[in-house]
Design an enzyme around this catalytic site. Structure first.
Site, PDB file in Angstrom:
ATOM      1  N   LYS A  79       0.840  -1.205   0.000  1.00  0.00           N
ATOM      2  CA  LYS A  79       0.000   0.000   0.000  1.00  0.00           C
ATOM      3  C   LYS A  79       0.875   1.255   0.000  1.00  0.00           C
ATOM      4  CE  LYS A  79      -1.727   1.573   4.047  1.00  0.00           C
ATOM      5  NZ  LYS A  79      -1.396   2.986   4.287  1.00  0.00           N
ATOM      6  N   ASN A  80       1.873   1.276   0.883  1.00  0.00           N
ATOM      7  CA  ASN A  80       2.650   2.504   1.051  1.00  0.00           C
ATOM      8  C   ASN A  80       3.607   2.791  -0.108  1.00  0.00           C
ATOM      9  OD1 ASN A  80       1.316   2.981   3.391  1.00  0.00           O
ATOM     10  ND2 ASN A  80       3.046   2.559   4.766  1.00  0.00           N
TER      11      ASN A  80
ATOM     12  N   CYS B 163      -5.392  13.085  13.555  1.00  0.00           N
ATOM     13  CA  CYS B 163      -5.257  11.702  13.118  1.00  0.00           C
ATOM     14  C   CYS B 163      -5.168  10.854  14.366  1.00  0.00           C
ATOM     15  CB  CYS B 163      -3.983  11.616  12.271  1.00  0.00           C
ATOM     16  SG  CYS B 163      -3.236  10.022  12.185  1.00  0.00           S
TER      17      CYS B 163
ATOM     18  N   ARG C  87       0.871  14.414  13.577  1.00  0.00           N
ATOM     19  CA  ARG C  87       1.406  14.169  12.229  1.00  0.00           C
ATOM     20  C   ARG C  87       1.383  15.400  11.313  1.00  0.00           C
ATOM     21  NH1 ARG C  87      -0.721   8.329  10.217  1.00  0.00           N
ATOM     22  NH2 ARG C  87       1.100   8.416   8.888  1.00  0.00           N
TER      23      ARG C  87
ATOM     24  N   ASP D  76       4.976   0.469  12.066  1.00  0.00           N
ATOM     25  CA  ASP D  76       3.776  -0.199  11.552  1.00  0.00           C
ATOM     26  C   ASP D  76       3.681  -1.671  11.980  1.00  0.00           C
ATOM     27  OD1 ASP D  76       2.922   2.107  10.397  1.00  0.00           O
ATOM     28  OD2 ASP D  76       3.430   1.574   8.342  1.00  0.00           O
TER      29      ASP D  76
ATOM     30  N   ARG E 285      -8.508  -0.602   4.715  1.00  0.00           N
ATOM     31  CA  ARG E 285      -7.600   0.397   4.131  1.00  0.00           C
ATOM     32  C   ARG E 285      -6.262  -0.233   3.786  1.00  0.00           C
ATOM     33  NH1 ARG E 285      -6.302   4.560   8.083  1.00  0.00           N
ATOM     34  NH2 ARG E 285      -4.830   4.916   6.410  1.00  0.00           N
TER      35      ARG E 285
END
Ligand code: UD1
Length: 421
Positions: free
Chosen positions: A22-23, A116, A121, A309, A401
Site C-alpha cells: 500500500k505505502n 489523526c 502528524r 507499523d 484500508r
C-alpha cells in the site's frame, strides 16, 4: 457497519501470497501526475486507500483504467490541481499530490490533513522542502496554496534540503517534486524505507535522474519532462510481517510467497528472538513455531530499524508470551490505542509515556473490541486468533484500508474469521 467475528484457537498452516505494498502504491499512483504519457502499474492491491487515491486522481482529470491488480493512469489532460478536505481527511497520504502537481503544473491547492488517530502528524517538512525549492506557499482556510509562477520558467529550483526528522511521505513528495525541477536537489536525512526506493525506481523508469534512494542522502537532477512507464509495486512488508506474527502466535507453520525477506530483517530478527523458526527463500519466508513464545523488547525507529507499523502486532505477540517486554514507540505519539482494547481481552499492559510494559498472560479471553487505526486493528485480529472463545472487532473499515482480502487469506490458513454486518 461491518465487523469481524473471530473464533480463536486455530493454528495457521499453509501458503499465502503477499500483495503489493500500500505505502509504495500510494506515492507511485500520485507520481502518474508527473508524466505526459500513461503509467502502467501492476501488483496494485485492492484496498480502500488505493480506491481513495484513484478517486482523487480521477477528480483531477487523470484517466484511469483499472483491471484486477493492474492500473493504467493517463495524466495528459489534468484539469484540476486541488485535493479537497473531504478527500484528505479520509486519507492523509493525499498530501502526496502536492509535490507532483506543483512540479508539473506550477500550481496546487491541497487541504491540510488535520488530526489523526495516531498523533498530530504535521506536514511542515513537506512545505519547507518545497519552499527551499522556491515555491510560494500560503496557508489559508485550512488549505496549502502553492505556486511556482514567479520562478524562472515557472519551474521549481533544485536545492539542498536537510529534513530535521526522517519523514517517509515527506521524502517522497520532495523527490517527486525535484524530479521535474530545474537543477539538482539534494535531500539530506532522507527516509530509507523500501517504499521510497520503489518510488525512486519507478521515477527512474519514467526518465528521472535519481541516485542514493535507500540511503539518507538522495540526489535528484531535475529533468524537463517525464514519461509513463511499466512498474510492478514492491511487496507489502507490513502485510507480510503481520502474517508472520500470526503464524508464530498460533503455533502454526505458514509460507509467505512474493516477499523479499531482506526488507524484513528487523522483524525476522525479533521473531527468531521470540523463539519462532524463520526460513528465508528467494522470494518466500516460512515461519514456524511451537509452544509458548518469549516476550521481546521492541523499539520503533526509521528503516532499517524496527517499523512502527509492526509495533502493535508485536504487542499482541507479547501479551501471550512468557516473560515481560518493553515496547517503546519513538515515531508517533499516541500510538498505543490498541492497548486499552487488548486489556479488554485480558492482556496485562501498563503504559508510561511512550513505553508500554507487557507482561505475558496465560491466555486472552474473547470480547468485543473496537479498531482505532490500521495497525491497531491488525493487532486485535492477531489477539483474536489466539483468544479463547469469540472476539468481535468493530469498525473494521480501518483494516480494509490496508489488508487485501484479510479474512480470505486467514481462512485459507485455517483461521475462523467471518465478516458480519
Ligand atoms: C508513513 C507511512 C506510515 C508509517 C510512517 C512511519 C505512508 C503512506 N505511510 O507515514 O504507514 O507509519 O511512514 O514509518 O507511507 N513529521 C513531522 N513533519 C512532517 C512530516 C512528519 O514532524 O512534515 C513527523 C511525524 O509527525 C512523525 C514522524 O515525522 O512523528 C514520521 O512521520 P512520517 O514518516 O512523515 O509518516 P508518514 O509519511 O505520514
Amino acid at each position: 457497519m461491518d465487523k469481524l467475528l473471530i473464533k480463536g484457537g486455530n493454528r495457521l498452516h499453509g501458503e499465502i501470497t503477499i500483495s503489493g505494498a500500500k505505502n509504495a502504491a500510494l506515492p507511485i499512483l500520485c507520481a502518474s501526475l508527473l508524466a505526459e504519457t500513461p503509467l502502467n502499474l501492476s501488483s496494485v492491491a485492492a484496498l480502500k486507500d488505493i480506491d481513495t487515491t484513484i478517486k482523487l486522481l480521477g477528480m483531477m482529470g487523470v484517466k484511469i483504467d483499472r483491471n484486477a491488480d493492474k492500473v493504467s493512469l493517463d495524466a495528459s489532460e489534468v484539469a484540476s490541481f486541488e485535493a479537497t478536505y473531504e478527500m484528505v481527511k479520509t486519507m492523509r497520504a493525499s498530501i502526496l499530490v502536492l509535490g507532483p502537481l506543483l512540479a508539473r503544473f506550477g500550481n496546487a491547492r491541497v487541504s491540510l490533513p488535520g488530526g489523526c488517530a495516531i498523533g498530530s502528524r504535521p506536514v511542515d517538512l513537506h512545505i519547507k522542502g518545497l519552499q527551499a525549492m522556491g515555491a510560494a506557499i500560503h496557508i489559508a482556510h485550512g488549505y496549502i496554496q502553492a505556486s511556482t509562477l514567479h520562478l524562472p520558467n515557472r519551474r521549481l529550483q533544485g536545492a539542498r534540503y536537510y529534513m530535521d526528522m526522517v519523514t517517509v511521505t515527506g521524502t517522497e513528495n520532495l523527490m517527486m517534486a525535484a524530479s521535474l525541477a530545474q537543477g539538482t536537489t539534494v535531500l539530506e536525512n532522507a527516509a530509507k524505507e523500501p517504499e521510497v526506493v520503489d518510488l525512486a525506481n519507478c521515477l527512474i523508469k519514467m526518465g528521472a535522474k535519481i541516485s542514493g534512494a535507500g540511503t539518507d542522502v538522495i540526489t535528484i537532477e531535475g529533468v524537463e519532462r517525464l514519461r509513463g512507464a511499466d512498474h510492478n509495486i514492491v511487496c507489502d512488508r507490513i502485510e507480510a510481517g503481520t502474517y508472520m506474527v500470526a503464524a508464530a502466535m498460533t503455533g502454526g507453520e505458514v509460507k509467505l510467497l512474493n516477499v523479499q525477506a531482506h526488507l524484513l530483517d528487523a522483524v525476522i530478527e525479533k521473531l527468531r528472538e521470540a523463539g519462532a523458526i524463520v526460513t528465508v527463500g528467494t522470494d518466500s519466508i516460512t515461519v514456524k513455531a511451537e509452544g509458548k513464545l518469549k516476550a521481546v523488547n521492541i523499539r520503533t525507529a526509521p528503516h532499517p530499524a524496527f517499523p512502527t507499523d509492526m509495533q502493535a502486532q508485536f504487542m499482541a505477540l507479547n501479551t501471550v508470551a512468557s516473560g515481560v517486554a518493553k515496547v517503546t514507540e519513538t515515531i508517533f505519539e499516541n500510538r498505543f490505542m490498541h492497548v486499552q482494547e487488548m486489556q479488554r481481552l485480558g492482556a496485562d499492559i501498563g503504559i508510561d509515556g511512550n513505553t508500554a510494559l507487557v507482561k505475558g498472560v496465560e491466555f486472552l479471553d474473547g470480547a468485543t473490541v473496537m479498531a482505532t487505526d490500521l495497525r491497531a486493528s491488525a493487532s486485535l485480529v492477531l489477539a483474536g486468533l489466539v483468544a479463547r472463545g469469540e472476539t468481535l472487532i468493530e469498525r473494521i473499515y480501518h483494516l480494509d484500508r490496508g489488508y487485501e482480502h484479510l479474512e480470505a487469506k486467514l481462512n485459507a490458513l485455517g483461521a475462523n474469521v467471518q465478516r458480519v454486518s
